[in-house]
Design a protein around this motif. Structure first.
Motif, PDB file in Angstrom:
ATOM      1  N   VAL A  21      -5.510  -8.809  -0.961  1.00 48.30           N
ATOM      2  CA  VAL A  21      -5.354  -8.808   0.501  1.00 48.30           C
ATOM      3  C   VAL A  21      -4.423  -7.654   0.858  1.00 48.30           C
ATOM      4  CG1 VAL A  21      -4.445 -10.064   2.497  1.00 48.30           C
ATOM      5  CG2 VAL A  21      -5.780 -11.279   0.759  1.00 48.30           C
ATOM      6  N   LEU A  22      -4.831  -6.853   1.826  1.00 47.69           N
ATOM      7  CA  LEU A  22      -4.030  -5.694   2.267  1.00 47.69           C
ATOM      8  C   LEU A  22      -3.355  -6.076   3.583  1.00 47.69           C
ATOM      9  CD1 LEU A  22      -6.789  -3.041   1.563  1.00 47.69           C
ATOM     10  CD2 LEU A  22      -4.846  -3.632   0.104  1.00 47.69           C
ATOM     11  N   GLU A  23      -2.042  -6.200   3.551  1.00 47.31           N
ATOM     12  CA  GLU A  23      -1.348  -6.615   4.784  1.00 47.31           C
ATOM     13  C   GLU A  23       0.119  -6.197   4.716  1.00 47.31           C
ATOM     14  OE1 GLU A  23      -1.339 -10.887   5.101  1.00 47.31           O
ATOM     15  OE2 GLU A  23      -0.970 -11.140   2.953  1.00 47.31           O
ATOM     16  N   LEU A  24       0.704  -6.044   5.883  1.00 52.52           N
ATOM     17  CA  LEU A  24       2.134  -5.704   5.950  1.00 52.52           C
ATOM     18  C   LEU A  24       2.904  -7.017   5.860  1.00 52.52           C
ATOM     19  CD1 LEU A  24       2.149  -3.008   8.773  1.00 52.52           C
ATOM     20  CD2 LEU A  24       2.099  -2.664   6.291  1.00 52.52           C
ATOM     21  N   ALA A  25       3.056  -7.522   4.661  1.00 51.10           N
ATOM     22  CA  ALA A  25       3.747  -8.816   4.487  1.00 51.10           C
ATOM     23  C   ALA A  25       4.970  -8.604   3.595  1.00 51.10           C
ATOM     24  CB  ALA A  25       2.799  -9.822   3.826  1.00 51.10           C
ATOM     25  N   GLY A  26       6.052  -9.303   3.906  1.00 48.62           N
ATOM     26  CA  GLY A  26       7.272  -9.162   3.097  1.00 48.62           C
ATOM     27  C   GLY A  26       7.930  -7.810   3.330  1.00 48.62           C
ATOM     28  N   GLU A  27       8.761  -7.475   2.381  1.00 46.01           N
ATOM     29  CA  GLU A  27       9.502  -6.216   2.487  1.00 46.01           C
ATOM     30  C   GLU A  27       8.650  -5.041   2.021  1.00 46.01           C
ATOM     31  OE1 GLU A  27      12.470  -7.816   4.230  1.00 46.01           O
ATOM     32  OE2 GLU A  27      12.800  -5.784   3.490  1.00 46.01           O
ATOM     33  N   ALA A  28       8.827  -3.885   2.663  1.00 46.33           N
ATOM     34  CA  ALA A  28       8.164  -2.671   2.175  1.00 46.33           C
ATOM     35  C   ALA A  28       8.686  -2.337   0.784  1.00 46.33           C
ATOM     36  CB  ALA A  28       8.430  -1.515   3.133  1.00 46.33           C
ATOM     37  N   ASP A  29       7.850  -1.707  -0.042  1.00 45.17           N
ATOM     38  CA  ASP A  29       8.297  -1.305  -1.378  1.00 45.17           C
ATOM     39  C   ASP A  29       9.264  -0.124  -1.309  1.00 45.17           C
ATOM     40  OD1 ASP A  29       6.604  -3.147  -2.965  1.00 45.17           O
ATOM     41  OD2 ASP A  29       5.012  -2.100  -1.887  1.00 45.17           O
ATOM     42  N   LYS A  30       9.103   0.671  -0.242  1.00 47.09           N
ATOM     43  CA  LYS A  30       9.942   1.872  -0.129  1.00 47.09           C
ATOM     44  C   LYS A  30      10.037   2.251   1.343  1.00 47.09           C
ATOM     45  CE  LYS A  30      10.338   6.419  -2.351  1.00 47.09           C
ATOM     46  NZ  LYS A  30       9.651   7.422  -3.206  1.00 47.09           N
ATOM     47  N   ILE A  31      11.221   2.661   1.756  1.00 51.95           N
ATOM     48  CA  ILE A  31      11.375   3.182   3.122  1.00 51.95           C
ATOM     49  C   ILE A  31      11.317   4.704   3.019  1.00 51.95           C
ATOM     50  CG2 ILE A  31      12.883   3.324   5.137  1.00 51.95           C
ATOM     51  CD1 ILE A  31      11.657   0.555   4.628  1.00 51.95           C
ATOM     52  N   ILE A  32      10.428   5.328   3.777  1.00 52.99           N
ATOM     53  CA  ILE A  32      10.171   6.773   3.665  1.00 52.99           C
ATOM     54  C   ILE A  32      10.248   7.412   5.052  1.00 52.99           C
ATOM     55  CG2 ILE A  32       8.712   6.464   1.622  1.00 52.99           C
ATOM     56  CD1 ILE A  32       6.258   6.715   3.450  1.00 52.99           C
ATOM     57  N   GLY A  35      13.443   7.280   6.985  1.00 51.36           N
ATOM     58  CA  GLY A  35      13.785   5.900   7.329  1.00 51.36           C
ATOM     59  C   GLY A  35      12.918   5.304   8.415  1.00 51.36           C
ATOM     60  N   LEU A  36      11.852   6.020   8.796  1.00 50.48           N
ATOM     61  CA  LEU A  36      11.049   5.554   9.940  1.00 50.48           C
ATOM     62  C   LEU A  36       9.731   4.916   9.521  1.00 50.48           C
ATOM     63  CD1 LEU A  36      11.666   8.582  12.344  1.00 50.48           C
ATOM     64  CD2 LEU A  36      12.801   6.337  12.317  1.00 50.48           C
ATOM     65  N   CYS A  37       9.541   4.729   8.224  1.00 53.94           N
ATOM     66  CA  CYS A  37       8.258   4.165   7.789  1.00 53.94           C
ATOM     67  C   CYS A  37       8.467   3.317   6.537  1.00 53.94           C
ATOM     68  CB  CYS A  37       7.279   5.299   7.483  1.00 53.94           C
ATOM     69  SG  CYS A  37       5.697   4.734   6.831  1.00 53.94           S
ATOM     70  N   GLY A  38       7.864   2.151   6.518  1.00 55.01           N
ATOM     71  CA  GLY A  38       7.881   1.332   5.295  1.00 55.01           C
ATOM     72  C   GLY A  38       6.595   1.575   4.527  1.00 55.01           C
ATOM     73  N   ARG A  39       6.706   1.857   3.249  1.00 53.02           N
ATOM     74  CA  ARG A  39       5.521   2.085   2.404  1.00 53.02           C
ATOM     75  C   ARG A  39       5.265   0.832   1.568  1.00 53.02           C
ATOM     76  NH1 ARG A  39       2.966   7.098  -0.585  1.00 53.02           N
ATOM     77  NH2 ARG A  39       1.724   6.002  -2.169  1.00 53.02           N
ATOM     78  N   PHE A  40       4.155   0.193   1.799  1.00 55.65           N
ATOM     79  CA  PHE A  40       3.706  -0.958   1.009  1.00 55.65           C
ATOM     80  C   PHE A  40       2.782  -0.385  -0.059  1.00 55.65           C
ATOM     81  CE2 PHE A  40       5.291  -4.516   3.559  1.00 55.65           C
ATOM     82  CZ  PHE A  40       5.760  -3.805   4.649  1.00 55.65           C
ATOM     83  N   HIS A  41       3.372  -0.072  -1.168  1.00 50.68           N
ATOM     84  CA  HIS A  41       2.834   0.879  -2.139  1.00 50.68           C
ATOM     85  C   HIS A  41       1.753   0.282  -3.041  1.00 50.68           C
ATOM     86  CE1 HIS A  41       2.973   4.323  -4.825  1.00 50.68           C
ATOM     87  NE2 HIS A  41       3.177   3.537  -5.852  1.00 50.68           N
ATOM     88  N   ASP A  42       0.633   0.978  -3.183  1.00 52.83           N
ATOM     89  CA  ASP A  42      -0.334   0.713  -4.253  1.00 52.83           C
ATOM     90  C   ASP A  42      -0.770  -0.758  -4.282  1.00 52.83           C
ATOM     91  OD1 ASP A  42      -0.320   1.060  -7.917  1.00 52.83           O
ATOM     92  OD2 ASP A  42      -1.945   1.288  -6.438  1.00 52.83           O
ATOM     93  N   ARG A  43      -1.305  -1.240  -3.161  1.00 58.13           N
ATOM     94  CA  ARG A  43      -1.549  -2.679  -2.998  1.00 58.13           C
ATOM     95  C   ARG A  43      -2.952  -3.144  -3.365  1.00 58.13           C
ATOM     96  NH1 ARG A  43       2.461  -5.547  -0.325  1.00 58.13           N
ATOM     97  NH2 ARG A  43       4.410  -4.548  -0.837  1.00 58.13           N
ATOM     98  N   ALA A  44      -3.790  -2.227  -3.872  1.00 56.14           N
ATOM     99  CA  ALA A  44      -5.151  -2.660  -4.214  1.00 56.14           C
ATOM    100  C   ALA A  44      -5.530  -2.156  -5.599  1.00 56.14           C
ATOM    101  CB  ALA A  44      -6.155  -2.122  -3.197  1.00 56.14           C
ATOM    102  N   ALA A  45      -6.251  -2.996  -6.350  1.00 53.90           N
ATOM    103  CA  ALA A  45      -6.730  -2.610  -7.687  1.00 53.90           C
ATOM    104  C   ALA A  45      -8.055  -1.883  -7.499  1.00 53.90           C
ATOM    105  CB  ALA A  45      -6.906  -3.847  -8.555  1.00 53.90           C
ATOM    106  N   LEU A  46      -7.985  -0.566  -7.291  1.00 51.84           N
ATOM    107  CA  LEU A  46      -9.198   0.229  -7.069  1.00 51.84           C
ATOM    108  C   LEU A  46      -9.849   0.529  -8.417  1.00 51.84           C
ATOM    109  CD1 LEU A  46      -8.023   2.716  -4.300  1.00 51.84           C
ATOM    110  CD2 LEU A  46      -9.035   0.440  -4.071  1.00 51.84           C
ATOM    111  N   ASP A  47     -11.184   0.514  -8.426  1.00 52.12           N
ATOM    112  CA  ASP A  47     -11.904   0.676  -9.691  1.00 52.12           C
ATOM    113  C   ASP A  47     -13.260   1.305  -9.363  1.00 52.12           C
ATOM    114  OD1 ASP A  47     -13.093  -1.753 -12.199  1.00 52.12           O
ATOM    115  OD2 ASP A  47     -13.429   0.393 -11.955  1.00 52.12           O
TER     116      ASP A  47
END
Ligand SMILES: NC(=O)N[C@@H](O)C(=O)O
Ligand code: NI
Length: 161
Positions: A21-32, A35-47
């Protein structure tokens, strides 16, 4: 009387056997970005397999209505497939259990801002918006093979809210 399947709210845990599931849930993995953007990093198992490559397509799909008559599921044996809504409407995600004959059919109601990524080979209903515009970005395998198996259900299944 066709079988009925009730759509449950989409959650990462509930969808885990079928994909991400791709969603802005919980804390961002990185603030970039200063400081104006939260990166929810690498959230899908692409194949995309050894012969394919990643592609991004845009889908403009006709909205369907609930209760929804499901007649067909399909799978992509050579790659994953992600549906990323370009709107904030609820939409319908349908999956079925693994096997050359699809297993149990389950339905999920995706909430505003939720996208999904089907694992390679997951049986699923085709992209099913419930409101216009049915506009989605789709990340899936581009290659020389059809990468598509369809299974017509012996009896249609009615998906309800
Ligand atoms: N065929 C295609 O591009 N889309 C389907 O795979 C789908 O799941 O909607
Ligand atoms: Ni598909």
């Amino acid at each position: 009387m066709s079988a009925a399947v009730h759509a449950a709210p989409l959650t990462a845990a509930g969808f885990a056997p079928y994909g991400n599931v791709l969603e802005l849930a919980g804390e961002a993995d990185k603030i970039i970005n200063q400081g104006l953007c939260g990166r929810f990093h690498d959230r899908a198992a692409l194949d995309f397999g050894p012969e394919g490559r990643a592609g991004i397509s845009l889908f403009d799909a006709e909205p369907r209505a609930l209760p929804y008559r499901l007649e067909l599921v399909e799978r992509h044996p050579e790659g994953s497939q992600a549906f990323i809504p370009m709107h904030r409407n609820p939409w319908l995600v349908i999956v079925a259990g693994a096997g050359d004959v699809p297993g149990e059919i389950r339905a999920f109601l995706a909430g505003p801002g939720q996208g999904i990524n089907f694992h390679r080979g997951t049986w699923h209903g085709v992209l099913t918006p419930l409101h216009a515009p049915g506009m989605f970005a789709v990340v899936d395998r581009i290659g020389d093979t059809p990468n598509l198996e369809e299974y017509w259900l012996p009896e249609p299944v009615t998906v309800t809210a």
